[in-house]
Design a protein around this motif. Structure first.
Motif, PDB file in Angstrom:
ATOM      1  N   GLU A 625      -6.687   6.943   8.034  1.00 55.32           N
ATOM      2  CA  GLU A 625      -6.498   7.630   9.310  1.00 55.32           C
ATOM      3  C   GLU A 625      -7.587   7.270  10.302  1.00 55.32           C
ATOM      4  N   ALA A 626      -8.812   7.020   9.788  1.00 51.68           N
ATOM      5  CA  ALA A 626      -9.922   6.659  10.677  1.00 51.68           C
ATOM      6  C   ALA A 626      -9.941   5.161  10.988  1.00 51.68           C
ATOM      7  N   GLY A 627      -9.046   4.388  10.389  1.00 52.53           N
ATOM      8  CA  GLY A 627      -9.011   2.944  10.631  1.00 52.53           C
ATOM      9  C   GLY A 627     -10.129   2.211   9.925  1.00 52.53           C
ATOM     10  N   LEU A 745      -0.430   9.319   1.578  1.00 48.60           N
ATOM     11  CA  LEU A 745      -1.258   8.151   1.308  1.00 48.60           C
ATOM     12  C   LEU A 745      -0.421   6.882   1.266  1.00 48.60           C
ATOM     13  N   ALA A 746       0.723   6.966   0.587  1.00 50.46           N
ATOM     14  CA  ALA A 746       1.602   5.784   0.533  1.00 50.46           C
ATOM     15  C   ALA A 746       2.045   5.371   1.938  1.00 50.46           C
ATOM     16  N   LYS A 747       2.377   6.351   2.750  1.00 48.73           N
ATOM     17  CA  LYS A 747       2.810   6.049   4.121  1.00 48.73           C
ATOM     18  C   LYS A 747       1.683   5.366   4.907  1.00 48.73           C
ATOM     19  N   GLN A 748       0.444   5.878   4.768  1.00 48.98           N
ATOM     20  CA  GLN A 748      -0.684   5.274   5.469  1.00 48.98           C
ATOM     21  C   GLN A 748      -0.943   3.845   4.986  1.00 48.98           C
ATOM     22  N   LEU A 749      -0.865   3.645   3.654  1.00 44.04           N
ATOM     23  CA  LEU A 749      -1.126   2.306   3.098  1.00 44.04           C
ATOM     24  C   LEU A 749      -0.067   1.304   3.546  1.00 44.04           C
ATOM     25  N   GLY A 755       3.919  -2.256   7.937  1.00 43.57           N
ATOM     26  CA  GLY A 755       5.266  -1.937   7.514  1.00 43.57           C
ATOM     27  C   GLY A 755       5.629  -0.498   7.825  1.00 43.57           C
ATOM     28  N   THR A 756       6.758  -0.085   7.291  1.00 39.04           N
ATOM     29  CA  THR A 756       7.233   1.291   7.513  1.00 39.04           C
ATOM     30  C   THR A 756       7.674   1.872   6.184  1.00 39.04           C
ATOM     31  N   LEU A 757       7.537   3.199   6.041  1.00 40.76           N
ATOM     32  CA  LEU A 757       7.998   3.929   4.858  1.00 40.76           C
ATOM     33  C   LEU A 757       8.978   5.004   5.322  1.00 40.76           C
ATOM     34  N   GLN A 758      10.172   4.938   4.765  1.00 45.22           N
ATOM     35  CA  GLN A 758      11.215   5.914   5.105  1.00 45.22           C
ATOM     36  C   GLN A 758      11.635   6.624   3.821  1.00 45.22           C
TER      37      GLN A 758
END
Length: 775
Positions: A625-627, A745-749, A755-758
């Motif tokens: 989140e902090a990059g 966490l998976a979504k951030q990774l 990419g994208t997580l749906q």
């Protein structure tokens, strides 16, 4: 004495023969007498004929003795013909001169010795008689012994005629020479053909045109200037002119000096003498004609593109050209130009179609407008039509007696003018209603237009602007109201940049009363410059406040970064120590443990592992989140990569009694990703699927690739989630079936890899997680 019968017979025969011979002799003598008489008559006739003949013979023997008629003596101016040739020199005014006699004697001697004939002409001194002498060796039957026969002709009359003919011939030769000189010097190719149509004479221009070294070569080689046309050569066309006895003129093209030229060729038959020809180079005239036609076509093409109607009338007042707008304005069909519509008929047709103004006496009005053709200057009229159309008519008389009629439909222009006036009033009202202060400056720096706010914003008197002051004068008045008067130069630079440099420029300054003004110069399309002024005092204060808040946020972000950096050490170190001591206890370093102690140690190790995993998740999620999450990108084969992740969870799948189906092939290709971080994201989703699937359930892992996008689908047929539960899971709230921070966490990774997580889920039907990555 008696004679015998035989003797008597012989005597009788002898007497008979004698009688026959005497009779024959008498007959022959009579014949010869007649022949002699005939010869004498023939001789007299011949002598008479010789005396009357235009030529008199003269026999000259080898010893110089001469025989001839006394008539010949008269020709020589003598009374009697002398006996010898040398005596023909009779003195002054008589006979021959010494030189003439010597020449005659020499020719006669040469003829007697060599039998060579000779010719000469004599004119006796003091005589007007001209004599022609022809000498040959005499036949032996005429005069044996090698005598010479000299025939002397009197051609005095012929000589006069010949003199006249010589003069005429000399004059003709002079005229012919002059004519040949003129033809030779003519700039155009000229030639003469005989009755056989072959070249016999060419001039210098012809020789130059065909590229021959000389006229003789051109004639000998029959070099033709004109190329065959339709299979007919120049000689054949000249033959046709001679056969018809009519001149033939045609225009052809020929190559002269390497250039194609247009020639006007004429073949002129000269009775039975032959055919004369000449070629006139009309290339320049043809070029002018082509240029004129091209200019006319280009002019008419341009006129066709105009929105103004243009019609051209010739000297006969017939319509020769009309462009589309002209035909549309006067409602003419396309055949009006082809038929050559008369000008008067055009006005009548226009009146019938309502395309002329209403007049009281139309015939008189039409007659006045026909006078446009003879007018000395252009005429202009305004035609208001009954349908509200306004036409502007211009009639321009042409030098050739024609007329150009221009018709401009100004209806829209007048409407635009009215609209413009409305727009100007609207613009003024809009300017005055704007919150910004506006002013328009001309390129010379003079104030052109301003709104009500402009004077008040700068603290000026409205009366000062009514004089439309120049920029320097205006800036001098503004400088008095500034906090720093020298900053007024920046306003002048902005005005100059907008009007002269045609560039946008702006600035900001403080007024003496504490206000902050922001101004900008904008170049306008008409060459003027617009100066906009805005009071940003309130926004400036808000900006300062936001700037201070931003500094505070940056400071807190820095603190957060330092906290995350320290958390990695602070969290991992105690857990590592606890895990290490627990492993030592399990290994029996502190002595043997009881069964219950071993269970406690195992529980401690399991909790440490779970807590370590949760700490890793929290740190990675916070860094992401902090990059600050570090990524090591490399090329991965997608199928082996996902297979290895699935195999690490093979024991958990078997313990749960779950069936896992992995679908994919080498065709799925490779992706660019961080093996550890992307593996953690897929592992988290796979762990959630295992936890949510009951015994006997099924998990599907499907790998595919479409148009450069790799897709990983992890689905199960477990309990599934309601929309509210899915929302809480995405927010990281802990759930008994789902590991709390796994999904966020998976979504951030995944998103850190671009990419994208749906995630899609239905209560009681299962959950599907879809990862899409650009390969």
């Amino acid at each position: 004495m008696e004679l015998s019968p035989t003797a008597l017979i012989l005597i009788g025969l002898l007497l008979a023969a004698w009688t026959v011979g005497a009779a024959w002799m008498m007959i022959a003598s009579a014949a010869k007498s007649r022949k002699a008489e005939g010869s004498r008559k023939a001789a007299r006739r011949m002598a008479r004929m010789i005396d009357e003949a235009p030529a008199i013979p003269l026999i000259v023997r080898t010893d110089g003795r001469i025989e001839g008629s006394d008539r010949l003596a008269g020709w020589f101016g003598l009374d009697l013909l002398p006996e010898y040739l040398s005596e023909l020199e009779g003195g002054p005014g008589k006979g021959l001169s010494t030189s003439q006699l010597a020449e005659l004697s020499q020719n006669i001697r040469r003829c007697q010795k060599t039998a060579a004939p000779f010719r000469m002409a004599l004119t006796p001194p003091g005589s007007q008689r001209s004599l022609a002498v022809r000498g040959v060796l005499a036949d032996p039957q005429v005069s044996p012994g090698g005598a010479a026969l000299v025939w002397i002709f009197d051609f005095s009359e012929s000589e006069s005629e010949l003199s006249r003919l010589r003069e005429e011939a000399a004059r003709a030769r002079g005229d012919f020479g002059a004519l040949v000189g003129i033809i030779e010097a003519a700039p155009m190719p000229m030639w003469f053909r005989g009755t056989d149509a072959k070249l016999q004479l060419v001039n210098k221009a012809y020789v130059t045109a065909v590229g021959a070294p000389s006229a003789e070569v051109a004639v000998d080689q029959q070099l033709e200037l004109i190329e065959p046309v339709d299979g007919l050569t120049a000689a054949q066309i000249a033959g046709q002119a001679a056969d018809k006895n009519m001149p033939i003129e045609r225009i052809v093209t020929s190559t002269i000096d390497g250039e194609r030229r247009s020639l006007r060729v004429s073949d002129l038959p000269l009775d039975k003498e032959g055919v004369a020809g000449y070629a006139v180079d009309i290339e320049e005239m043809e070029e002018l004609g082509r240029e004129f036609r091209a200019f006319r076509d280009a002019q008419r093409s341009i006129l066709d593109q105009l929105s103004i109607g243009v019609g051209q009338f010739d000297a006969g007042r017939k319509l020769a050209f009309a462009n589309g707008p002209f035909r549309r304005i006067f409602a003419l069909n396309s055949g009006a130009v082809i038929q050559g519509l008369d000008f008067e008929r055009l006005l009548l047709s226009a009146r019938e179609n309502g395309k002329t103004p209403e007049v009281r006496n139309f015939p008189e009005w039409r007659a006045e407008h026909v006078g446009w053709f003879s007018a000395g200057a252009a005429q202009e009229e305004a035609w208001p039509l009954s349908d509200g159309t306004h036409l502007r008519i211009i009639a321009q008389p042409m030098p050739d007696g024609g007329l150009v009629l221009i018709a401009e439909d100004r209806t829209e222009q007048l409407a635009l003018s009215a609209t413009r006036d409305t727009l100007l009033r609207t613009r003024t009202a809009t300017f005055d209603s704007l919150f910004e202060a506006l002013a328009v400056f001309a390129p010379d720096g003079r104030l052109q237009l301003w709104n009500r706010s402009f004077a008040g914003t700068w603290g000026l008197e409205p009366d000062h602007l009514d004089a439309h002051p120049l920029a320097p004068d205006l800036l001098e008045a503004i400088a008095q109201n500034l906090e720093k008067p020298k900053q007024v130069k920046s306003i002048g630079e902005v005005i100059r940049s907008a009007t002269l440099d045609r560039k946008e420029q702006g600035g900001r300054l403080a007024m003496a009363d504490g206000r902050t003004l922001e101004f900008a110069g904008v170049p306008l399309p008409d060459g003027n410059g617009l100066l906009t002024v805005l009071d940003i005092t309130d926004s400036q204060m808000a900006e300062d406040s936001l700037r201070e808040r931003n500094k505070a946020l940056e400071a807190s972000e820095e603190v957060k970064t330092k906290f995350l950096s320290n958390m990695s050490y602070e969290f991992r170190t105690p857990l590592t120590s606890i895990g290490g001591f627990a492993e030592l206890l399990e290994a029996g370093v502190a002595g043997d443990l009881s069964d219950q102690g071993k269970e406690y140690v195992a529980a401690i190790l399991q909790s440490v592992a779970r807590l370590t995993d949760q700490v890793e998740n929290v740190l990675d999620l916070s860094q992401s989140e902090a990059g600050l999450l570090p990524l090591t990108i490399k090329r991965l084969d997608m199928l082996p990569f996902v297979t290895s992740i699935v195999r690490t969870r093979e024991q958990a799948i078997e313990d749960g009694g779950i069936t896992l189906d992995l679908r994919g092939s080498k065709a799925t290709g490779k992706i660019d990703a961080d093996e550890r971080q992307l593996g953690r994201a897929i592992g988290q989703l796979l762990d959630n699927a295992i936890a949510a699937t009951a015994s006997g359930g099924k998990i599907l892992v499907d790998l595919s690739k479409n148009k450069g996008v790799a897709q990983i689908v992890i689905s199960d047929n477990g309990a599934g989630m309601t929309p509210q539960e899915l929302s809480r899971a995405l927010e990281g709230q802990i759930d008994e079936r789902r590991q709390g921070l796994g999904i966020p966490l998976a979504k951030q990774l995944v998103e850190s890899h671009g990419g994208t997580l749906q995630i899609e889920s239905r209560k009681g039907e299962g959950t599907a997680a879809i990862i899409r990555l650009h390969s």
